[in-house]
Design an enzyme around this catalytic site. Structure first.
Site, short mmCIF file in Angstrom:
data_model
loop_
_atom_site.label_atom_id
_atom_site.label_comp_id
_atom_site.label_asym_id
_atom_site.label_seq_id
_atom_site.Cartn_x
_atom_site.Cartn_y
_atom_site.Cartn_z
N CYS A 64 23.36 28.33 -16.53
CA CYS A 64 22.84 27.29 -17.41
C CYS A 64 21.75 26.48 -16.70
O CYS A 64 21.48 26.67 -15.52
CB CYS A 64 23.97 26.37 -17.85
N ALA A 92 22.83 24.82 -13.54
CA ALA A 92 22.88 25.78 -12.42
C ALA A 92 21.50 25.94 -11.79
O ALA A 92 21.36 25.96 -10.57
CB ALA A 92 23.41 27.13 -12.90
N ARG A 139 26.41 29.28 -3.12
CA ARG A 139 25.10 29.94 -3.08
C ARG A 139 24.66 30.23 -1.65
O ARG A 139 23.75 31.00 -1.41
CB ARG A 139 24.05 29.11 -3.81
N HIS A 167 15.30 25.44 -13.67
CA HIS A 167 14.26 25.48 -12.62
C HIS A 167 13.08 24.62 -13.05
O HIS A 167 12.56 23.82 -12.30
CB HIS A 167 13.73 26.90 -12.40
#
Ligand code: ICE
Length: 476
Positions: free
Chosen positions: A60, A63, A94, A193
């Site tokens: 999403c 994230a 991550r 992003h």
């Protein structure tokens, strides 16, 4: 023949799509293709909404903003604002490594959450957020700033985190950055992003004390230091005489973000997640940028030559010397592993960059990519991908769990490279698998330091005798 193989793979696509209702079938067909010589027909549709009811591997906006872009900025405290789960389940997996003293100038290992309760939903969470930010700077006075990453409920109830951030920026005398990355925004992590890039643009870049630009100062954009990747990348660039002053965002500081534009050249690895800021820095400050690929010796060499072409003779000479030095070392790696891996077939499915960027590294080992696809890439990413692929390669966008499983069963690759959601499905089938997001607790895979590790890991997976003794639990 190749044309028969292309035909067979097209039929496979049709066959797999059979299970869907008409509308879903029509939608999914546009996301699946087989690479042909003339690629007019192999373009897939991308960056579209997932068909409801289909099992997607996508993440999403939160994230993409918290996990990917902001998380690796180490001297800022990142508050996952909302219920505890989003922060908790995205905590530390991550593997974006960071150096520094934990709690002093490195907050990456922590998880900060506003831990929303029912009363926060009813009465709003702004006051609580303010109090948390006060606590943060009291407990961690060295924190250079605070980011507030909103989770879904914060947007749904209409909290005004921007005004809290404005007030707290004043009060704490450091940037407090609101990032409106509620998970429900957009259709994948890709919008996260973009939102995170915009927050850097609006609140950070150009807003700190400036520094002088040296003639060899460069920035790395879109290397998140997974398993130490950015350190491996930096090492090579420094060896050819360049001076890496910023990394966005792997082992990063606030200062690196503020001064991202103060370099001679920005080198962008992950185009998908940071093309926005690379473009912005070029348009606003005139900072040029260049894409590069540090997976495997062939691509590293190609990239180094492109990079060196932007600098003077001394850098160009250094580059030739560095390439020659490592070529011998890399050849030793290839001599060991290529005989064990040549001809092995690989299927990939990762996020927005690696499904094309790692192709060269596999090919350096003599391995062949027979299928690849992205979770959330856009048209520009696929256009960069087609030329990297051999004819007959199956291309799948936002592939569903069912589709990928069926493709793998039919194409029988020797290795699947994908994520945690896929890993155990294929391992239980007895198929060699590597996690290509987190490097399966290994890494780095970038640079000359990374390639020997990559080669070893792929060999370890493909040639492990374990697979032969596994029988899928669902097979009677
Ligand atoms: Fe870029 Mo997992 Fe990184 Fe890429 Fe991006 Fe994600 Fe990482 Fe994957 C990423 S930034 S977290 S290189 S969101 S491995 S696109 S999906 S392929």
């Amino acid at each position: 023949s190749i044309s028969e193989m292309i035909q067979a793979r097209k039929e496979l696509v049709n066959q797999v799509l059979e299970v869907y209702p008409e509308k879903a079938k029509k939608n999914r067909r546009q996301h699946l293709a087989v690479k042909e010589e003339d690629c007019s027909s192999c373009a897939v549709k991308s960056n579209g909404k997932t068909v409801p009811g289909i099992m997607t591997a996508r993440g999403c906006a939160y994230a993409g903003a918290k996990g990917v872009v902001w998380g690796p900025v180490k001297d800022i405290v990142h508050i996952s604002h909302g219920p505890v789960g989003c922060g908790f389940y995205s905590w530390a997996n991550r593997r974006n490594l960071a150096e520094g003293e934990v709690g002093i100038d490195n907050f990456v290992p922590f998880q900060f959450t506003s831990d929303f309760q029912e009363s926060d939903i009813i009465y709003g969470g702004d006051k609580k957020l303010e109090k948390i930010i006060e606590e943060v700077v009291e407990l961690f006075p060295n924190a250079k700033g605070v980011s507030v990453l909103s989770e879904c409920p914060v947007g749904l109830i209409g909290d005004d985190i921007e005004s809290v951030a404005r007030r707290m920026t004043e009060k704490t005398q450091r940037p407090v950055v609101p990032v409106r990355c509620e998970g429900f925004r957009g259709i994948s992590q890709s919008l996260g992003h973009h939102i995170a890039n915009d927050a850097i643009r609006d609140h950070i870049i150009g807003k700190g004390p400036e520094r002088e630009i040296g003639p060899y100062d460069i920035g790395i954009i879109g290397d998140y230091n997974i398993g130490g990747d950015a350190w491996a990348s930096k090492k090579i660039l420094e060896e050819i005489g360049l001076n890496v002053v910023n990394i966005w965002t792997g082992d990063s500081t606030l200062e690196m973000l503020q001064n991202g534009h103060l370099v001679k050249l920005n080198l962008i690895h992950c185009y998908r997640s940071m093309n926005y800021m690379a473009n912005y820095m070029e348009e606003t400050y005139g900072t040029p940028w260049l894409e590069f690929n540090f997976f495997g010796p062939t691509k590293i060499k190609e990239s180094l030559l492109n990079i060196a072409a932007h600098f003077d003779d001394s850098i160009r000479e250094n580059t030739q010397r560095v390439i020659a030095k490592y070529e011998a070392q890399m050849q030793k790696v290839i001599d060991i592993y290529r005989p064990r891996l040549a001809g092995k077939k690989v299927m990939l499915y990762v996020g927005g960059l690696r499904p094309r960027h790692v192709v060269g590294a596999y090919e350096d080992l003599g391995m062949e990519i027979i299928g690849t696809g992205y979770e959330f890439a856009h048209k520009e990413d696929y256009e960069r991908t087609y030329p990297q692929l051999k004819e007959g390669t199956l291309i799948y966008d936002d592939v569903s769990a069912l589709e990928l499983e069926e493709f793998v069963k039919d194409l029988k690759p020797d290795l699947v490279g994908s994520g945690i959601k896929e890993k155990y499905v294929f391992e239980k089938m007895g198929l060699p698998f590597r996690q290509m997001h987190s490097w399966d607790y290994s890494g780095p895979y970038h640079g000359y330091d990374g390639f020997p590790i990559f080669a070893r890991d792929m060999d370890m997976a493909v040639n492990s005798p374990t697979w032969k003794s596994i029988k899928a639990p669902w097979v009677k």
